[in-house]
Design a protein around this motif. Structure first.
Motif, short mmCIF file in Angstrom:
data_model
loop_
_atom_site.label_atom_id
_atom_site.label_comp_id
_atom_site.label_asym_id
_atom_site.label_seq_id
_atom_site.Cartn_x
_atom_site.Cartn_y
_atom_site.Cartn_z
N ASP A 1 -39.75 -49.91 7.89
CA ASP A 1 -40.22 -48.53 7.70
C ASP A 1 -38.81 -47.76 8.31
O ASP A 1 -38.72 -46.88 8.23
N LEU A 2 -37.91 -48.23 9.53
CA LEU A 2 -36.75 -47.78 10.00
C LEU A 2 -36.08 -47.62 8.84
O LEU A 2 -35.31 -46.66 9.18
N THR A 3 -35.86 -48.53 7.63
CA THR A 3 -34.67 -48.29 6.62
C THR A 3 -35.27 -47.23 6.37
O THR A 3 -34.68 -46.98 5.35
N GLU A 4 -36.12 -47.59 5.54
CA GLU A 4 -37.09 -46.26 4.60
C GLU A 4 -36.73 -44.97 5.39
O GLU A 4 -36.29 -44.35 5.14
N PRO B 1 -43.14 -43.32 8.18
CA PRO B 1 -41.78 -41.70 7.83
C PRO B 1 -42.10 -40.95 7.26
O PRO B 1 -41.75 -39.67 7.23
N TYR B 2 -42.76 -41.21 5.35
CA TYR B 2 -43.30 -39.83 4.50
C TYR B 2 -44.32 -38.58 5.32
O TYR B 2 -44.07 -38.29 4.88
N ARG B 3 -45.00 -39.57 6.76
CA ARG B 3 -45.44 -37.92 6.75
C ARG B 3 -44.45 -37.09 8.30
O ARG B 3 -45.00 -36.40 8.63
N LEU B 4 -43.84 -37.89 8.37
CA LEU B 4 -43.04 -37.87 10.15
C LEU B 4 -42.08 -36.86 9.74
O LEU B 4 -41.63 -35.94 9.88
N ALA C 1 -38.78 -32.29 18.34
CA ALA C 1 -37.87 -32.52 16.84
C ALA C 1 -37.29 -34.01 16.94
O ALA C 1 -37.47 -34.82 16.69
N GLU C 2 -36.58 -33.88 17.84
CA GLU C 2 -35.13 -35.08 18.10
C GLU C 2 -36.30 -36.01 18.99
O GLU C 2 -35.96 -36.84 18.61
N SER C 3 -36.75 -35.68 19.97
CA SER C 3 -37.69 -36.20 20.58
C SER C 3 -38.56 -37.33 19.69
O SER C 3 -38.67 -38.92 20.09
N ILE C 4 -39.46 -36.81 18.71
CA ILE C 4 -39.95 -37.85 17.54
C ILE C 4 -39.04 -38.94 17.13
O ILE C 4 -39.33 -40.52 16.36
N ILE C 5 -37.90 -38.33 16.63
CA ILE C 5 -37.44 -39.27 16.04
C ILE C 5 -36.61 -40.70 16.75
O ILE C 5 -36.65 -41.39 15.90
N ARG C 6 -36.27 -40.46 18.12
CA ARG C 6 -35.99 -41.32 18.90
C ARG C 6 -37.46 -41.93 19.02
O ARG C 6 -36.77 -43.36 19.00
N GLU C 7 -37.90 -41.49 19.51
CA GLU C 7 -38.96 -42.48 19.40
C GLU C 7 -39.14 -43.10 18.09
O GLU C 7 -40.19 -44.41 18.49
N ALA C 8 -39.45 -43.25 17.24
CA ALA C 8 -40.09 -43.32 15.55
C ALA C 8 -38.49 -44.11 15.40
O ALA C 8 -38.98 -45.63 15.42
#
Length: 291
Positions: free
Chosen positions: A223-226, A189-192, A208-215
Motif C-alpha cells: 500500500d505504501l508503494t501504491e 491509499p485511494y481514499r487517503l 494532512a501532513e500528519s495523516i501522510i506520516r501516520e500512513a
C-alpha cells in the motif's frame, strides 16, 4: 536463529495497561520462537483476521511504543503469532484475552461493549456531498469513539471532525493524534489521496501532513508503494513522503520503494535522506539490499 525483540524495560514502558498488553503479546511471540518481523507480516496475510501491517508497525507493537494501535491489527498479529507456537493454542480464547487487555490499555470507555472488529465499521465511500457534514455537537458526541468515527464517516465528515478537533478547546492533542492515526490505518491509499487534497484546500495542512506520516509508518509495503505512485499521478511533491519513509521504514523496505521509483530523481533523494538520518549500520543494510 532470529534475533529476539526484547520486552521494553520499565523505564521505557512503565507498569500499566499498555505494558500488560505488551507483555502478553510478547509471551505469544516467545512461544512462536521469535519469528522475524517479515514472517509475522507474511503470517498475518494467511490467518483469518481483518488487519494487515508492515514490519515496522509489528516491531512498534512489540516495543510498546506510545501510539494507539487498532484492534484489527493487534488481532492479526496475535493470530499470526499463535499460528507459529510450539504448542497447541486455543486461538479464539487467546484473542479474547488480548482484546480485553487492549481495551483496558486503549479503550476503557468501551470495556463492556461488543468486540471491535474492522467489519463492524466498514470504510465509507468518499463523497463530495456537502450536505453530509454533521453538526458540531454531533461530532463532539461521536468523538467518544474516534476509531468508529474514522471508519464510518464520509470524507466531508472526516474533514469537519478534523476542524472541530483543531479548534475545540475541549479536544486534546491526544484526541487529534488518535483520530489521525485511526484515519491513516482505516483508509486505503485511494481514499487517503482525495481526503488529503480536500484537507489542504480547507487549510488543514498540518493535519494532512500528519495523516501522510501516520500512513507511511503503518501501511503495508504494498500500500505504501501504491501511495507513492498516487503522489506521482497527482503531481504532488514527495518531500514529506521521502522524509517519513526515511524515518519510519526499514532499510529493506526503503530499497523496495527506491526500486519502485525507478529512475525518478526522488529515488536518489530518498536514498540520500535515509543516509542523512539513519545509522551507519542501517545505511549499509540499504546498500546491501540494493545490490
Amino acid at each position: 536463529m532470529n534475533k529476539k525483540i526484547e520486552l521494553p524495560s520499565e523505564d521505557d514502558l512503565p507498569p500499566g495497561p499498555v505494558r500488560d498488553l505488551t507483555i502478553r503479546i510478547h509471551s505469544v511471540y516467545d512461544e512462536a520462537n521469535w519469528p522475524s518481523m517479515q514472517k509475522i507480516v507474511d503470517a498475518m496475510e494467511q490467518v483469518d483476521a481483518p488487519g494487515t501491517s508492515s514490519r515496522q508497525y509489528v516491531y512498534n507493537i512489540l516495543k510498546g511504543l506510545p501510539r494507539r494501535p487498532s484492534w484489527p491489527i493487534i488481532e492479526s498479529i496475535v493470530r499470526a503469532l499463535a499460528s507459529k507456537t510450539r504448542r497447541q493454542v486455543d486461538i479464539d480464547t487467546l484473542v479474547a484475552e488480548v482484546e480485553k487487555l487492549w481495551r483496558l490499555a486503549y479503550a476503557p470507555e468501551t470495556e463492556n461493549s461488543e468486540p471491535f472488529l474492522e467489519n463492524d465499521y466498514p470504510a465509507a465511500e468518499i463523497t463530495d456531498d456537502a450536505d453530509s457534514v454533521i453538526a458540531d455537537q454531533s461530532v463532539r458526541e461521536t468523538l467518544t469513539d474516534l476509531h468508529q468515527l474514522a471508519a464510518t464517516s464520509t470524507m466531508e465528515e472526516l474533514i469537519h471532525a478534523f476542524e472541530i478537533l483543531t479548534i475545540d478547546e475541549n479536544a486534546s492533542l491526544e484526541d487529534l493524534k488518535v483520530f489521525t492515526t485511526a484515519v491513516a490505518n482505516v483508509h486505503s491509499p485511494y481514499r487517503l489521496i482525495p481526503l488529503i487534497e480536500k484537507m489542504r484546500r480547507r487549510s488543514l495542512h498540518d493535519q494532512a501532513e500528519s495523516i501522510i506520516r501516520e500512513a507511511v509508518a503503518n501501511l503495508s509495503i504494498r500500500d505504501l508503494t501504491e501511495l507513492v505512485e498516487l503522489f506521482y499521478k497527482e503531481n504532488w511533491r514527495l518531500d514529506i513522503l521521502i522524509s517519513a519513509i526515511s524515518a519510519f521504514r526499514s532499510a529493506e523496505e526503503v530499497a523496495m520503494i527506491i526500486f519502485a521509483m525507478g529512475d525518478r530523481k526522488e529515488a536518489v533523494e530518498l536514498q540520500q535522506r535515509f543516509a542523512q538520518i539513519r545509522s551507519a549500520h542501517e545505511v549499509a543494510q540499504l546498500a546491501e539490499a540494493m545490490d
